[in-house]
Design an enzyme around this catalytic site. Structure first.
Site, PDB file in Angstrom:
ATOM      1  N   SER A  55     -20.198 -10.209 -11.234  1.00 58.40           N
ATOM      2  CA  SER A  55     -19.736 -11.132 -10.181  1.00 58.40           C
ATOM      3  C   SER A  55     -18.228 -11.088 -10.186  1.00 58.40           C
ATOM      4  O   SER A  55     -17.624 -10.965 -11.255  1.00 58.40           O
ATOM      5  CB  SER A  55     -20.196 -12.562 -10.466  1.00 58.40           C
ATOM      6  OG  SER A  55     -21.558 -12.688 -10.242  1.00 58.40           O
ATOM      7  N   GLU A  62      -4.687 -13.226   2.535  1.00 57.03           N
ATOM      8  CA  GLU A  62      -5.404 -13.473   3.794  1.00 57.03           C
ATOM      9  C   GLU A  62      -6.818 -14.007   3.542  1.00 57.03           C
ATOM     10  O   GLU A  62      -7.674 -13.899   4.399  1.00 57.03           O
ATOM     11  CB  GLU A  62      -5.483 -12.168   4.594  1.00 57.03           C
ATOM     12  CG  GLU A  62      -4.146 -11.530   4.911  1.00 57.03           C
ATOM     13  CD  GLU A  62      -3.581 -10.685   3.752  1.00 57.03           C
ATOM     14  OE1 GLU A  62      -2.493 -10.120   3.908  1.00 57.03           O
ATOM     15  OE2 GLU A  62      -4.229 -10.605   2.677  1.00 57.03           O
ATOM     16  N   SER A  63      -7.126 -14.547   2.358  1.00 53.59           N
ATOM     17  CA  SER A  63      -8.395 -15.202   1.946  1.00 53.59           C
ATOM     18  C   SER A  63      -9.030 -14.496   0.772  1.00 53.59           C
ATOM     19  O   SER A  63      -8.465 -14.495  -0.293  1.00 53.59           O
ATOM     20  CB  SER A  63      -9.380 -15.352   3.109  1.00 53.59           C
ATOM     21  OG  SER A  63      -8.867 -16.322   3.984  1.00 53.59           O
ATOM     22  N   HIS A  68     -21.482 -10.090  -5.690  1.00 51.17           N
ATOM     23  CA  HIS A  68     -22.432 -10.335  -6.778  1.00 51.17           C
ATOM     24  C   HIS A  68     -23.397  -9.158  -6.767  1.00 51.17           C
ATOM     25  O   HIS A  68     -23.877  -8.778  -5.683  1.00 51.17           O
ATOM     26  CB  HIS A  68     -23.204 -11.645  -6.558  1.00 51.17           C
ATOM     27  CG  HIS A  68     -22.287 -12.822  -6.453  1.00 51.17           C
ATOM     28  ND1 HIS A  68     -21.778 -13.468  -7.557  1.00 51.17           N
ATOM     29  CD2 HIS A  68     -21.738 -13.433  -5.369  1.00 51.17           C
ATOM     30  CE1 HIS A  68     -20.974 -14.454  -7.166  1.00 51.17           C
ATOM     31  NE2 HIS A  68     -20.934 -14.450  -5.845  1.00 51.17           N
ATOM     32  N   CYS A  83      -8.096 -13.819   7.170  1.00 49.71           N
ATOM     33  CA  CYS A  83      -7.507 -14.685   8.196  1.00 49.71           C
ATOM     34  C   CYS A  83      -6.423 -13.905   8.937  1.00 49.71           C
ATOM     35  O   CYS A  83      -5.847 -12.963   8.406  1.00 49.71           O
ATOM     36  CB  CYS A  83      -6.888 -15.915   7.548  1.00 49.71           C
ATOM     37  SG  CYS A  83      -8.166 -16.940   6.835  1.00 49.71           S
ATOM     38  N   ASP A 280     -30.724   9.962 -38.205  1.00 53.64           N
ATOM     39  CA  ASP A 280     -31.433   8.680 -38.160  1.00 53.64           C
ATOM     40  C   ASP A 280     -31.554   8.103 -39.568  1.00 53.64           C
ATOM     41  O   ASP A 280     -32.114   8.755 -40.463  1.00 53.64           O
ATOM     42  CB  ASP A 280     -32.824   8.910 -37.544  1.00 53.64           C
ATOM     43  CG  ASP A 280     -33.574   7.602 -37.355  1.00 53.64           C
ATOM     44  OD1 ASP A 280     -34.555   7.592 -36.601  1.00 53.64           O
ATOM     45  OD2 ASP A 280     -33.175   6.584 -37.970  1.00 53.64           O
TER      46      ASP A 280
HETATM   47  N1  SAM Z   1     -20.630  -4.278 -37.162  1.00 59.14           N
HETATM   48  C1  SAM Z   1     -21.656  -4.138 -36.173  1.00 59.14           C
HETATM   49  C2  SAM Z   1     -22.567  -5.332 -36.113  1.00 59.14           C
HETATM   50  O1  SAM Z   1     -22.486  -6.177 -36.957  1.00 59.14           O
HETATM   51  O2  SAM Z   1     -23.374  -5.369 -35.203  1.00 59.14           O
HETATM   52  C3  SAM Z   1     -22.540  -2.965 -36.421  1.00 59.14           C
HETATM   53  C4  SAM Z   1     -21.773  -1.818 -36.895  1.00 59.14           C
HETATM   54  S1  SAM Z   1     -22.199  -0.305 -36.332  1.00 59.14           S
HETATM   55  C5  SAM Z   1     -21.338  -0.129 -34.857  1.00 59.14           C
HETATM   56  C6  SAM Z   1     -23.881  -0.334 -35.910  1.00 59.14           C
HETATM   57  C7  SAM Z   1     -24.295   1.102 -35.908  1.00 59.14           C
HETATM   58  O3  SAM Z   1     -25.656   1.293 -36.291  1.00 59.14           O
HETATM   59  C8  SAM Z   1     -24.131   1.769 -34.554  1.00 59.14           C
HETATM   60  O4  SAM Z   1     -23.095   2.707 -34.625  1.00 59.14           O
HETATM   61  C9  SAM Z   1     -25.489   2.429 -34.288  1.00 59.14           C
HETATM   62  O5  SAM Z   1     -25.376   3.676 -33.638  1.00 59.14           O
HETATM   63  C10 SAM Z   1     -26.010   2.553 -35.714  1.00 59.14           C
HETATM   64  N2  SAM Z   1     -27.461   2.716 -35.801  1.00 59.14           N
HETATM   65  C11 SAM Z   1     -28.405   2.056 -35.099  1.00 59.14           C
HETATM   66  N3  SAM Z   1     -29.637   2.510 -35.429  1.00 59.14           N
HETATM   67  C12 SAM Z   1     -29.462   3.472 -36.380  1.00 59.14           C
HETATM   68  C13 SAM Z   1     -30.341   4.315 -37.105  1.00 59.14           C
HETATM   69  N4  SAM Z   1     -31.669   4.255 -36.923  1.00 59.14           N
HETATM   70  N5  SAM Z   1     -29.811   5.190 -38.004  1.00 59.14           N
HETATM   71  C14 SAM Z   1     -28.461   5.253 -38.186  1.00 59.14           C
HETATM   72  N6  SAM Z   1     -27.567   4.496 -37.512  1.00 59.14           N
HETATM   73  C15 SAM Z   1     -28.071   3.612 -36.617  1.00 59.14           C
END
Ligand code: SAM
Length: 435
Positions: A55, A62-63, A68, A83, A280
């Site tokens: 938003s 002119e206004s 949104h 205006c 991961d």
């Molecule tokens: N200080 C922040 C907070 O308190 O929310 C969090 C710090 S850091 C930015 C959080 C990180 O966790 C992110 O960079 C995200 O990409 C990472 N993350 C999330 N899931 C993850 C996973 N399964 N394995 C590794 N890193 C992961």
């Protein structure tokens, strides 16, 4: 013209949903649409709501122009009010239809202030004219109020930023953005949630590291899951006793964004004692050998997106397995005020895995997190007690390292919990609803 102004109510349909959620693009387009029509822009203020929606209003001599958006419908409700004869609002209409990639626009023009219905009063206009506020800054710049807002269904946190976004990229996991806020420096957000800001990140990163490091002094190997902004590993690496710090961050864009725009948080990425893995954290911990780490810090984002899996009992059981017999797990455990349901739930999970009296909660004041009250959990696999630490050593370290938040008194005080938090933790989820 037989009226004071022309007011066009516009419906822009079939717009790009992305653009309808891009506060910077919308604000820039609205200001440009006003200027293209020959208007003099005085001020603009725009709000970006999380999870989505913008938003905003551009005040012109002119206004005004106002908007949104509903990104979920690709729809924008716009009104263009000018205006006098010097500005043609239809020029702004054409500009915005293009800027929002609207497939279909409909509009209605109203004449505002029909001259035939107005009776001129003879009060002393000159006196009024003296108090009229300055229309634009002396150097001709306009003031822009562009806000970033994080909220849940009931409360919000808004931070004003400069309007020029420093970083914006979509990874396979989340949207990574950096805004230049006026009060807190550069701010990293993930999917519209504040992660850290240059001005107050030290609170979170000092408390998630030095509390365990002073109460578990034998720690040699530490693992951080998440923490891609680099603040947590920066603080851990201040401790010479640590032989190895492993950081497992799933999203390389977070690392890139922080190296570029939060360099003091990302400063440790070059440290030779740091083992940085981009993968991961769930897979890493599942494949990790038993008893490998003295300290495991789950520095995850909130329980959504890639971070969701970092809040499950299965994940924490694996963390437990990978700790040494004396090991300690630290997590950011949300807020007893903002996500109290999640807060209670994760403590119940920790207690099931580590044992009722092995799990402790401590708090810190983090102004840029919703409600400002944030929590960390301290779970011991062995007998490490968070309040058994060498106060002298903590005081000396805090001074020598020039820490801005952690010291021996804060360490102790952080575990002094208000009654409502104690109740939440002892009575479990029922209390979360009443908190
Ligand atoms: N200080 C922040 C907070 O308190 O929310 C969090 C710090 S850091 C930015 C959080 C990180 O966790 C992110 O960079 C995200 O990409 C990472 N993350 C999330 N899931 C993850 C996973 N399964 N394995 C590794 N890193 C992961």
């Amino acid at each position: 013209m037989n009226a004071l102004g022309r007011h066009i109510l516009v419906e822009f349909y079939d717009c790009s949903p992305e653009l309808m959620n891009d506060v910077v693009h919308i604000e820039n387009s609205m200001v440009a649409a006003a200027e293209t029509a020959g208007a003099t822009v005085i001020n603009s203020t725009f709000h970006h709501f999380s999870p989505y929606g913008v938003s905003g209003v551009v005040v012109i001599q002119e206004s005004h122009l106002a908007i949104h958006t509903w990104p979920e419908y690709g729809y924008a409700a716009v009104d263009l009010f000018t205006c006098g004869d010097s500005v043609d609002p239809w020029v702004s209409y054409t500009y915005l239809k293009d800027a929002f990639q609207s497939g279909h626009g409909s509009s209605m023009e109203l004449r505002r202030g029909q001259l035939s219905l107005l009776k001129r009063n003879d009060f002393n206009l000159d006196a009024l004219r003296d108090v009229a506020p300055k229309s634009i800054e002396a150097d001709g710049t306009i003031t822009r109020d562009v806000w970033f807002t994080e909220r849940d269904e009931n409360i919000a946190l808004s931070l004003k930023h400069s309007g020029n976004q420093l970083y914006k990229k979509d990874s396979p996991y989340q949207r990574v953005e950096v805004f230049e806020t006026l009060a807190y420096g550069n701010m990293l957000t993930l999917d519209g949630m504040v992660m850290c800001t240059q001005k107050d990140e030290y609170v979170y990163h000092e408390m998630i590291t030095h509390v365990p490091m002073f109460s578990h002094t034998k720690a040699k190997r530490a693992l951080v899951i998440g923490g891609g902004d680099g603040g947590t590993v920066r603080e851990l690496l201040r401790h010479e006793q640590l032989e190895e710090v492993t950081l497992v961050e799933i999203d390389e864009l977070v690392i890139e964004a922080c190296k570029l725009h939060l360099p003091e948080t990302a400063v440790a990425f070059g440290n030779p004692r740091l083992n940085l893995l981009v993968e991961d954290g769930i897979k890493y911990i599942n494949d990790c050998e038993d008893g490998r780490y003295d300290l495991i810090i789950v520095d995850s984002a909130d329980p959504v997106g890639p971070g969701e899996g970092l809040f499950t009992a299965e994940f924490y059981s694996q963390v437990y397995r990978c700790l040494t017999p004396d090991g300690v797990m630290i997590t950011q455990s949300e807020s007893p005020r903002f996500n109290s349901g999640v807060f209670v739930e994760i403590y119940e999970t920790y207690k099931q895995i580590f044992g009722q009296d092995k799990v402790h909660c401590y708090l810190a004041a983090i102004p840029t997190y919703p409600t400002g009250t944030w929590s960390f959990s301290y779970s011991s696999k062995g007998n490490s007690q968070p309040l058994q630490f060498d106060r002298e050593a903590a005081a000396k370290f805090s001074k020598e390292q020039g820490l801005k938040y952690y010291n021996e008194d804060v360490h102790t005080a952080a575990f002094a919990l208000p009654n409502f938090v104690k109740e939440l933790l002892s009575n479990g989820s029922q209390q979360a609803i009443n908190a």
